[in-house]
Scaffold this motif. Structure first.
Motif, PDB file in Angstrom:
ATOM      1  N   ARG A 130       2.431   4.863  13.960  1.00 61.64           N
ATOM      2  CA  ARG A 130       1.765   4.727  15.202  1.00 61.64           C
ATOM      3  C   ARG A 130       2.618   4.068  16.417  1.00 61.64           C
ATOM      4  NH1 ARG A 130      -2.920   0.465  14.643  1.00 61.64           N
ATOM      5  NH2 ARG A 130      -1.501  -0.707  16.191  1.00 61.64           N
ATOM      6  N   THR A 131       2.350   4.435  17.711  1.00 58.32           N
ATOM      7  CA  THR A 131       3.451   3.824  18.592  1.00 58.32           C
ATOM      8  C   THR A 131       2.753   2.669  19.230  1.00 58.32           C
ATOM      9  OG1 THR A 131       4.136   6.072  19.398  1.00 58.32           O
ATOM     10  CG2 THR A 131       4.428   4.369  20.770  1.00 58.32           C
ATOM     11  N   THR A 132       3.477   1.432  19.034  1.00 54.56           N
ATOM     12  CA  THR A 132       2.957   0.417  19.669  1.00 54.56           C
ATOM     13  C   THR A 132       4.290  -0.084  20.888  1.00 54.56           C
ATOM     14  OG1 THR A 132       3.569  -0.435  17.759  1.00 54.56           O
ATOM     15  CG2 THR A 132       1.394  -1.097  18.442  1.00 54.56           C
ATOM     16  N   GLY A 133       3.712   0.090  22.085  1.00 51.73           N
ATOM     17  CA  GLY A 133       4.859  -0.268  23.083  1.00 51.73           C
ATOM     18  C   GLY A 133       5.806   1.031  22.789  1.00 51.73           C
ATOM     19  N   LYS A 134       7.222   0.565  22.231  1.00 56.91           N
ATOM     20  CA  LYS A 134       8.369   1.469  22.108  1.00 56.91           C
ATOM     21  C   LYS A 134       8.592   1.429  20.720  1.00 56.91           C
ATOM     22  CE  LYS A 134      10.179   1.032  26.602  1.00 56.91           C
ATOM     23  NZ  LYS A 134      11.414   0.709  27.263  1.00 56.91           N
ATOM     24  N   THR A 135       7.915   0.822  19.851  1.00 57.70           N
ATOM     25  CA  THR A 135       8.087   0.934  18.479  1.00 57.70           C
ATOM     26  C   THR A 135       7.207   1.588  17.609  1.00 57.70           C
ATOM     27  OG1 THR A 135       6.823  -1.070  17.975  1.00 57.70           O
ATOM     28  CG2 THR A 135       9.238  -1.392  18.460  1.00 57.70           C
ATOM     29  N   ARG A 136       7.658   2.339  16.536  1.00 55.61           N
ATOM     30  CA  ARG A 136       6.598   2.945  15.688  1.00 55.61           C
ATOM     31  C   ARG A 136       6.530   2.222  14.445  1.00 55.61           C
ATOM     32  NH1 ARG A 136       5.869   8.917  16.356  1.00 55.61           N
ATOM     33  NH2 ARG A 136       6.647   9.310  18.442  1.00 55.61           N
ATOM     34  N   GLU A 137       5.306   1.968  13.928  1.00 51.28           N
ATOM     35  CA  GLU A 137       4.827   1.526  12.793  1.00 51.28           C
ATOM     36  C   GLU A 137       4.546   2.389  11.779  1.00 51.28           C
ATOM     37  OE1 GLU A 137       1.739  -2.120  11.771  1.00 51.28           O
ATOM     38  OE2 GLU A 137       0.956  -0.355  12.861  1.00 51.28           O
ATOM     39  N   ALA A 138       5.357   2.282  10.658  1.00 52.09           N
ATOM     40  CA  ALA A 138       5.199   3.046   9.484  1.00 52.09           C
ATOM     41  C   ALA A 138       4.205   2.767   8.493  1.00 52.09           C
ATOM     42  CB  ALA A 138       6.639   3.291   8.594  1.00 52.09           C
ATOM     43  N   LEU A 139       3.361   3.511   8.186  1.00 49.59           N
ATOM     44  CA  LEU A 139       2.158   3.191   7.451  1.00 49.59           C
ATOM     45  C   LEU A 139       2.478   4.065   5.996  1.00 49.59           C
ATOM     46  CD1 LEU A 139      -0.820   3.365   9.920  1.00 49.59           C
ATOM     47  CD2 LEU A 139       0.230   1.328   9.030  1.00 49.59           C
ATOM     48  N   VAL A 140       2.306   3.308   4.921  1.00 50.51           N
ATOM     49  CA  VAL A 140       2.576   3.907   3.550  1.00 50.51           C
ATOM     50  C   VAL A 140       1.764   3.483   2.649  1.00 50.51           C
ATOM     51  CG1 VAL A 140       4.086   4.195   1.698  1.00 50.51           C
ATOM     52  CG2 VAL A 140       5.114   4.077   3.950  1.00 50.51           C
ATOM     53  N   GLY A 141       1.158   4.386   1.917  1.00 51.78           N
ATOM     54  CA  GLY A 141       0.110   4.000   0.922  1.00 51.78           C
ATOM     55  C   GLY A 141       0.418   4.663  -0.448  1.00 51.78           C
ATOM     56  N   CYS A 142       0.373   4.380  -1.562  1.00 54.10           N
ATOM     57  CA  CYS A 142       0.788   4.995  -2.867  1.00 54.10           C
ATOM     58  C   CYS A 142      -0.359   4.885  -3.737  1.00 54.10           C
ATOM     59  CB  CYS A 142       1.864   3.970  -3.183  1.00 54.10           C
ATOM     60  SG  CYS A 142       2.508   4.664  -4.804  1.00 54.10           S
ATOM     61  N   VAL A 143      -0.640   5.689  -4.717  1.00 51.57           N
ATOM     62  CA  VAL A 143      -1.605   5.936  -5.678  1.00 51.57           C
ATOM     63  C   VAL A 143      -0.781   5.891  -6.948  1.00 51.57           C
ATOM     64  CG1 VAL A 143      -3.671   6.992  -6.408  1.00 51.57           C
ATOM     65  CG2 VAL A 143      -3.383   6.779  -4.224  1.00 51.57           C
ATOM     66  N   TYR A 144      -1.114   5.393  -8.106  1.00 50.26           N
ATOM     67  CA  TYR A 144      -0.453   5.678  -9.297  1.00 50.26           C
ATOM     68  C   TYR A 144      -1.426   4.915 -10.333  1.00 50.26           C
ATOM     69  CZ  TYR A 144       1.256   1.038  -8.881  1.00 50.26           C
ATOM     70  OH  TYR A 144       1.578  -0.267  -8.549  1.00 50.26           O
ATOM     71  N   THR A 145      -1.260   5.341 -11.563  1.00 52.82           N
ATOM     72  CA  THR A 145      -1.926   4.689 -12.551  1.00 52.82           C
ATOM     73  C   THR A 145      -0.918   3.805 -13.549  1.00 52.82           C
ATOM     74  OG1 THR A 145      -1.724   6.670 -13.993  1.00 52.82           O
ATOM     75  CG2 THR A 145      -3.766   6.272 -12.776  1.00 52.82           C
ATOM     76  N   ALA A 146      -1.234   2.963 -13.901  1.00 55.13           N
ATOM     77  CA  ALA A 146      -0.375   2.059 -15.051  1.00 55.13           C
ATOM     78  C   ALA A 146      -1.329   1.223 -16.023  1.00 55.13           C
ATOM     79  CB  ALA A 146       0.276   0.966 -14.093  1.00 55.13           C
ATOM     80  N   ASP A 147      -0.850   0.932 -17.078  1.00 56.75           N
ATOM     81  CA  ASP A 147      -1.832   0.155 -18.048  1.00 56.75           C
ATOM     82  C   ASP A 147      -1.599  -1.462 -17.654  1.00 56.75           C
ATOM     83  OD1 ASP A 147      -2.498   2.445 -19.353  1.00 56.75           O
ATOM     84  OD2 ASP A 147      -0.579   2.420 -20.674  1.00 56.75           O
ATOM     85  N   PRO A 148      -2.714  -2.110 -17.866  1.00 57.45           N
ATOM     86  CA  PRO A 148      -2.463  -3.469 -17.480  1.00 57.45           C
ATOM     87  C   PRO A 148      -1.424  -4.128 -18.459  1.00 57.45           C
ATOM     88  CG  PRO A 148      -4.770  -2.861 -17.572  1.00 57.45           C
ATOM     89  CD  PRO A 148      -3.890  -1.710 -18.105  1.00 57.45           C
ATOM     90  N   GLU A 149      -0.742  -5.063 -17.904  1.00 57.19           N
ATOM     91  CA  GLU A 149       0.250  -5.808 -18.705  1.00 57.19           C
ATOM     92  C   GLU A 149       0.125  -7.269 -18.588  1.00 57.19           C
ATOM     93  OE1 GLU A 149       4.861  -5.481 -19.721  1.00 57.19           O
ATOM     94  OE2 GLU A 149       3.990  -3.731 -19.186  1.00 57.19           O
ATOM     95  N   GLN A 150      -0.060  -8.187 -19.491  1.00 56.90           N
ATOM     96  CA  GLN A 150       0.074  -9.674 -19.219  1.00 56.90           C
ATOM     97  C   GLN A 150       1.547 -10.076 -19.157  1.00 56.90           C
ATOM     98  OE1 GLN A 150      -2.892 -10.849 -19.153  1.00 56.90           O
ATOM     99  NE2 GLN A 150      -2.454 -13.193 -19.027  1.00 56.90           N
ATOM    100  N   ARG A 151       1.756 -10.926 -18.229  1.00 53.14           N
ATOM    101  CA  ARG A 151       3.113 -11.375 -17.991  1.00 53.14           C
ATOM    102  C   ARG A 151       3.006 -12.913 -17.780  1.00 53.14           C
ATOM    103  NH1 ARG A 151       5.595  -7.649 -13.633  1.00 53.14           N
ATOM    104  NH2 ARG A 151       7.363  -8.724 -14.171  1.00 53.14           N
ATOM    105  N   ASP A 152       3.994 -13.490 -18.143  1.00 54.94           N
ATOM    106  CA  ASP A 152       4.302 -14.951 -17.842  1.00 54.94           C
ATOM    107  C   ASP A 152       4.576 -15.301 -16.478  1.00 54.94           C
ATOM    108  OD1 ASP A 152       6.669 -17.113 -18.209  1.00 54.94           O
ATOM    109  OD2 ASP A 152       4.783 -17.794 -19.272  1.00 54.94           O
ATOM    110  N   ALA A 153       3.985 -16.127 -15.813  1.00 55.94           N
ATOM    111  CA  ALA A 153       4.452 -16.457 -14.246  1.00 55.94           C
ATOM    112  C   ALA A 153       5.978 -17.028 -14.371  1.00 55.94           C
ATOM    113  CB  ALA A 153       3.545 -17.534 -13.751  1.00 55.94           C
ATOM    114  N   GLU A 154       6.302 -17.926 -15.312  1.00 54.16           N
ATOM    115  CA  GLU A 154       7.789 -18.421 -15.066  1.00 54.16           C
ATOM    116  C   GLU A 154       8.833 -17.391 -15.289  1.00 54.16           C
ATOM    117  OE1 GLU A 154      10.522 -22.020 -16.987  1.00 54.16           O
ATOM    118  OE2 GLU A 154       8.592 -21.807 -17.778  1.00 54.16           O
ATOM    119  N   LYS A 155       8.178 -16.487 -16.203  1.00 59.70           N
ATOM    120  CA  LYS A 155       9.611 -15.312 -16.470  1.00 59.70           C
ATOM    121  C   LYS A 155       9.599 -14.397 -15.204  1.00 59.70           C
ATOM    122  CE  LYS A 155       9.376 -15.440 -21.294  1.00 59.70           C
ATOM    123  NZ  LYS A 155       8.873 -14.682 -22.501  1.00 59.70           N
ATOM    124  N   ILE A 156       8.361 -14.209 -14.538  1.00 58.17           N
ATOM    125  CA  ILE A 156       8.346 -13.253 -13.352  1.00 58.17           C
ATOM    126  C   ILE A 156       9.038 -14.139 -12.304  1.00 58.17           C
ATOM    127  CG2 ILE A 156       7.040 -12.105 -11.510  1.00 58.17           C
ATOM    128  CD1 ILE A 156       4.648 -12.087 -13.715  1.00 58.17           C
TER     129      ILE A 156
END
Length: 186
Positions: free
Chosen positions: A1-27
């Motif tokens: 979309r044009t806003t003034g002289k710049t263009r804003e890129a809009l990106v969407g993504c659809v995918y599947t993944a199995d839930p996975e428990q992860r540790d906050a400190e390790k992340i």
């Protein structure tokens, strides 16, 4: 979309993944201080569930509403066919995107993009700490708290250090900017 002289890129993504428990400190360590991870943790990160059946949708000319609508149509068809019950929307902090996500994906789990959170953490911790390594350690600690759902503790700590250390000028503005971002997106 044009806003003034710049263009804003809009990106969407659809995918599947199995839930996975992860540790906050390790992340947090993997994102800020990967050298602290054990070899076992590094291998575990590489073996993580990968996204499957990835489809990207984007535009530099269409309105946000249209991109969301297109993603919703494609996601709905896929999710219905696969009996998927949990939808997660990962978004940056722009309020208009959150409003569109809630409109097009009611009942989804909404997640703030951690990369944007990290940008604000780095802004604040760099203003607080003179040494680069100290700023990294503090950013890692704060990110762990954020991932544990303790954003109010991060905000309180930033406020205390801002006052206690009598920080002024640009550093103060950077910390206040981070605090405002966290308050708006907690």
């Amino acid at each position: 979309r044009t806003t003034g002289k710049t263009r804003e890129a809009l990106v969407g993504c659809v995918y599947t993944a199995d839930p996975e428990q992860r540790d906050a400190e390790k992340i947090a360590n993997s994102l800020v201080m990967p050298e602290l991870l054990s070899d076992e943790d590094k291998q575990s990160n590489q073996k993580q569930n990968n996204a499957q059946d990835i489809e990207y949708y984007g535009s530099v000319t269409e309105a946000k509403e249209k991109v969301f609508s297109d993603v919703e149509k494609r996601a709905s068809a896929r999710f219905a066919a696969a009996s998927i019950t949990t939808i997660v929307c990962l978004l940056d902090g722009a309020p208009c995107l959150w409003n569109l996500a809630k409109k097009h994906f009611p009942g989804a789990v909404y997640v703030l993009d951690i990369i944007h959170v990290m940008d604000y953490l780095r802004l604040a911790t760099t203003a607080l700490e003179k040494e680069k390594e100290d700023a990294r350690i503090l950013a890692c600690s704060y990110l762990t708290l954020v991932l544990q759902g303790r954003i109010n503790s991060v905000i309180a700590s930033l406020r205390i250090r801002l006052t206690k250390n009598r920080i002024r000028g640009q550093k103060r503005k950077d910390i206040e900017k981070a605090i405002t971002y966290f308050e708006n997106h907690r």
